[in-house]
Design an enzyme around this catalytic site. Structure first.
Site, PDB file in Angstrom:
ATOM      1  CG  ASN A 162      -0.354  -0.090   2.503  1.00  0.00           C
ATOM      2  OD1 ASN A 162       0.651  -0.766   2.679  1.00  0.00           O
ATOM      3  ND2 ASN A 162      -0.902   0.615   3.463  1.00  0.00           N
ATOM      4  CD  GLU A 261       5.522  -1.145  11.896  1.00  0.00           C
ATOM      5  OE1 GLU A 261       6.177  -0.478  12.714  1.00  0.00           O
ATOM      6  OE2 GLU A 261       5.552  -0.949  10.671  1.00  0.00           O
ATOM      7  CB  CYS A 295      -2.287   0.006   8.278  1.00  0.00           C
ATOM      8  SG  CYS A 295      -1.027   1.198   8.768  1.00  0.00           S
ATOM      9  CD  GLU A 474       9.926  -1.678  13.134  1.00  0.00           C
ATOM     10  OE1 GLU A 474      10.689  -1.023  12.412  1.00  0.00           O
ATOM     11  OE2 GLU A 474       9.504  -2.814  12.835  1.00  0.00           O
TER      12      GLU A 474
HETATM   13  P1  NAD Z   1      -0.079  -9.567   3.294  1.00  0.00           P
HETATM   14  O1  NAD Z   1      -0.031  -9.992   4.709  1.00  0.00           O
HETATM   15  O2  NAD Z   1      -0.842 -10.357   2.333  1.00  0.00           O
HETATM   16  O3  NAD Z   1       1.407  -9.481   2.690  1.00  0.00           O
HETATM   17  C1  NAD Z   1       2.415  -8.700   3.288  1.00  0.00           C
HETATM   18  C2  NAD Z   1       3.767  -9.231   2.845  1.00  0.00           C
HETATM   19  O4  NAD Z   1       3.951 -10.528   3.378  1.00  0.00           O
HETATM   20  C3  NAD Z   1       3.913  -9.370   1.319  1.00  0.00           C
HETATM   21  O5  NAD Z   1       5.229  -9.019   0.958  1.00  0.00           O
HETATM   22  C4  NAD Z   1       3.674 -10.852   1.107  1.00  0.00           C
HETATM   23  O6  NAD Z   1       4.260 -11.372  -0.055  1.00  0.00           O
HETATM   24  C5  NAD Z   1       4.319 -11.433   2.353  1.00  0.00           C
HETATM   25  N1  NAD Z   1       3.839 -12.756   2.727  1.00  0.00           N
HETATM   26  C6  NAD Z   1       2.608 -13.285   2.526  1.00  0.00           C
HETATM   27  N2  NAD Z   1       2.561 -14.549   3.012  1.00  0.00           N
HETATM   28  C7  NAD Z   1       3.787 -14.806   3.548  1.00  0.00           C
HETATM   29  C8  NAD Z   1       4.374 -15.945   4.181  1.00  0.00           C
HETATM   30  N3  NAD Z   1       3.700 -17.081   4.377  1.00  0.00           N
HETATM   31  N4  NAD Z   1       5.660 -15.853   4.594  1.00  0.00           N
HETATM   32  C9  NAD Z   1       6.363 -14.711   4.416  1.00  0.00           C
HETATM   33  N5  NAD Z   1       5.876 -13.626   3.791  1.00  0.00           N
HETATM   34  C10 NAD Z   1       4.595 -13.664   3.371  1.00  0.00           C
HETATM   35  O7  NAD Z   1      -0.564  -8.054   3.317  1.00  0.00           O
HETATM   36  P2  NAD Z   1      -0.876  -7.108   2.084  1.00  0.00           P
HETATM   37  O8  NAD Z   1      -2.165  -7.533   1.478  1.00  0.00           O
HETATM   38  O9  NAD Z   1       0.340  -7.016   1.251  1.00  0.00           O
HETATM   39  O10 NAD Z   1      -1.060  -5.696   2.824  1.00  0.00           O
HETATM   40  C11 NAD Z   1      -2.258  -5.239   3.362  1.00  0.00           C
HETATM   41  C12 NAD Z   1      -2.290  -5.469   4.860  1.00  0.00           C
HETATM   42  O11 NAD Z   1      -1.165  -4.848   5.476  1.00  0.00           O
HETATM   43  C13 NAD Z   1      -3.505  -4.858   5.529  1.00  0.00           C
HETATM   44  O12 NAD Z   1      -3.994  -5.765   6.483  1.00  0.00           O
HETATM   45  C14 NAD Z   1      -2.954  -3.620   6.216  1.00  0.00           C
HETATM   46  O13 NAD Z   1      -3.666  -3.172   7.333  1.00  0.00           O
HETATM   47  C15 NAD Z   1      -1.598  -4.115   6.620  1.00  0.00           C
HETATM   48  N6  NAD Z   1      -0.689  -2.983   6.852  1.00  0.00           N
HETATM   49  C16 NAD Z   1      -0.331  -2.700   8.143  1.00  0.00           C
HETATM   50  C17 NAD Z   1       0.493  -1.608   8.398  1.00  0.00           C
HETATM   51  C18 NAD Z   1       0.912  -1.224   9.791  1.00  0.00           C
HETATM   52  O14 NAD Z   1       1.848  -0.439   9.914  1.00  0.00           O
HETATM   53  N7  NAD Z   1       0.279  -1.705  10.830  1.00  0.00           N
HETATM   54  C19 NAD Z   1       0.963  -0.833   7.346  1.00  0.00           C
HETATM   55  C20 NAD Z   1       0.558  -1.154   6.052  1.00  0.00           C
HETATM   56  C21 NAD Z   1      -0.266  -2.243   5.815  1.00  0.00           C
HETATM   57  O1  6OD Z   2       3.924   6.500   9.251  1.00  0.00           O
HETATM   58  C1  6OD Z   2       4.556   5.451   9.239  1.00  0.00           C
HETATM   59  O2  6OD Z   2       5.763   5.404   9.445  1.00  0.00           O
HETATM   60  C2  6OD Z   2       3.875   4.202   8.966  1.00  0.00           C
HETATM   61  N1  6OD Z   2       4.563   3.099   9.276  1.00  0.00           N
HETATM   62  C3  6OD Z   2       2.656   4.216   8.402  1.00  0.00           C
HETATM   63  C4  6OD Z   2       1.920   3.057   8.096  1.00  0.00           C
HETATM   64  C5  6OD Z   2       0.830   3.139   7.341  1.00  0.00           C
HETATM   65  C6  6OD Z   2       0.078   1.984   7.008  1.00  0.00           C
HETATM   66  O3  6OD Z   2      -0.416   1.725   5.915  1.00  0.00           O
END
Ligand code: NAD
Ligand code: 6OD
Length: 493
Positions: A162, A261, A295, A474
């Protein structure tokens, strides 16, 4: 779909690109432009032996890089920031090609934040001190305790699609500044900017092997090869809660530190004393920014009953004012979702919400934008009323430009509704009573709680979530703690 281009996005291991070798063992996949659904490049998928080479290269580079003086390490980070700025438009174009987000957004948010991550963590690490304690002993003697912080080692960095460059550099900058070496696995949806960053870091003077990029998917591919590799010393992961839980299990047998995260189902709480226009500006950003794919985005909006109609009408007007269109058009405010698969998921929640009795205030469908864009994964910004906290669209993370508006009467009720979730990433409180702002913000069971703003981030402050939203923090000193291990030295004086 097969790429109509020969542009390759390659793995980067031990300071150089790895050329795809033709043959039966070689696998590649398309990088898709979500705005059109067309492939814009071919990505070389890293197999287990290549991931092993990347981890080995990182291990070899660890000794020299971790013993490089801090002032030289931080100088490399600062040069990297300068070089990203020098290639700014190239990074912007690569981020937009992979994500479909408007160029304007890549220019305002993603690429400047990458620059800021390198500069901030150079400053944070340069200024870091050590903990020390003087212990009084019997007989008037003393003992001096001081903790020496050493790099964690070879860190596996796994990030989503994202905010690809922003989230990657948020982890890579502190990891490298602390003397670690990294193997990064960008999302299969967004391989571009992590790869460009390899060139920049090499030019900035980072030794070969300190930053490696392996491309591919999760299970059975580069992601799993990396997290199950015995040569990694820690995993920092951003992604969905389900994948985070899975990765935690994979890493558990080797008891390595993890930082997670994860997802969110974030609430906004709007009180009747809020400045309505300022609140609507904030909600417009927090619900619809990056097509709801942040997120931290708000998917639950709790509004005090006396201002419910004003907020609902105002937010509908703002949703309708968003301009969906080519990401290359400067007037576009809103891009597509990342993929057809993700759009199917979001669309599924539209159907579910209607089955739960939602009233659709605006949106709820797939727009027809015409021309090439009809091949993209577009969705309408959508707002619902008529749902409650018992309904799945209000309980589960959707990760799209969508929110449910729910009325409340009292402050206590608003707090209870907002905290009634398994997630705990972020919240925002909208009020002109600052005492209430502090009180309610502190009562939120989340990692980040905003008052009269959203996604305003000081990179030195802790970032992370509770519950399904993650583990650990972090940012600033929290990053130093995750990316280093202390050895306490006690000297009897
Ligand atoms: P995802 O969990 O599908 O994938 C994230 C990463 O993990 C990708 O690089 C993917 O290839 C890898 N991955 C998937 N399965 C794996 C496995 N078995 N072993 C190792 N790596 C693996 O997430 P997404 O669809 O790419 O992203 C969207 C999600 O990320 C949403 O739930 C969003 O809320 C979350 N997100 C959280 C934050 C935060 O800071 N809390 C920030 C951005 C996105
Ligand atoms: O602001 C940041 O550093 C951060 N990790 C944002 C995350 C956004 C999630 O999609």
């Amino acid at each position: 779909m097969t790429a109509d281009t020969t542009r390759w996005i390659r793995n980067f291991v031990d300071g150089r690109y790895v050329d795809p070798e033709p043959g039966p063992g070689h696998r590649s996949f398309d990088a898709i432009d979500p705005a059109t659904g067309r492939a814009h490049a071919q990505v070389h998928e890293a197999d287990a032996p290549l991931v092993d080479r990347a981890v080995t290269a990182a291990r070899t580079a660890l000794g020299p890089w971790s013993s490089t003086p801090v002032r030289e390490r931080t100088a490399v980070l600062r040069r990297a920031a300068d070089l990203i700025e020098a290639r700014f438009e190239e990074f912007v174009a690569a981020e937009t090609a992979d994500t479909g987000k408007p160029l304007t957004l890549s220019r305002e948010l993603d690429v400047p934040r990458a620059v800021a991550n390198f500069r901030t963590f150079a400053d944070v690490v340069a200024a870091a001190g050590q903990e020390s304690f003087m212990t009084d002993l019997a007989g008037g003697r003393q003992a001096l305790n001081y903790a020496v912080r050493k790099p964690l080692g070879v860190v596996a960095v796994i990030v989503p699609w994202n905010l690809p460059l922003l989230l990657l550099t948020w982890k890579v900058a502190p990891a490298l500044a602390c003397g670690n070496t990294v193997v990064v696995k960008p999302s299969e949806e967004t391989p571009g900017t992590a790869t460009l960053l390899a060139e920049v870091l090499a030019e900035a003077g980072l030794p070969a092997g300190a930053y490696n990029v392996v491309h591919g998917f999760g299970g059975g591919s580069a992601g799993e090869h990396l997290t199950t590799h015995p040569g990694i010393d820690g995993v920092t992961f951003t992604g969905s809660s389900a994948t985070g839980a899975h990765v935690m299990k994979t890493v558990a047998p080797r008891v390595r530190p993890v930082s997670f995260e994860l997802g969110g189902k974030n609430a906004a709480l709007v009180f009747e004393d809020a400045d309505i226009e300022e609140t609507l500006d904030g909600l417009q950003r927090s619900v619809f920014a990056n097509t709801g794919q942040v997120c931290l985005c708000t998917e639950r909006v709790y509004v005090q009953r006396s201002v419910f109609a004003d907020i609902a009408d105002g937010l509908v007007e703002r949703a309708k004012s968003l301009r969906l269109g080519s990401p290359l058009d400067e007037a576009t405010t809103t891009g597509p979702l990342i993929s057809q698969a993700h759009r199917d998921k979001v669309r599924g929640y539209f159907d579910l919400a209607e089955q739960c009795g939602a009233k659709v205030l605006t949106g709820g469908d797939i727009p027809r934008l015409g021309g090439d864009l009809d091949g993209g994964s577009w969705i309408e910004p959508t707002l619902w009323t008529g749902l409650t906290n018992a309904d799945r669209p209000v309980r589960e993370e959707i990760f799209g430009p969508v929110a449910a508006l729910i009325p409340f009467d009292t402050e206590a009720e608003a707090i209870a509704l907002a905290n009634d979730t398994e997630y705990g990433l972020a919240s925002s409180v909208w009020t002109s009573d600052l005492r209430r702002g502090h009180r309610v913000a502190q009562a939120m069971n989340v990692g980040m709680s905003w008052v009269n703003t959203w996604f305003l981030r000081d990179l030195r402050s802790p970032f992370g979530g509770v519950g399904l939203s993650g583990l650990g923090r972090e940012g600033g000193a929290s990053s130093l703690h995750f990316y280093t291990e202390p050895t306490n030295v006690c000297v009897q004086l």
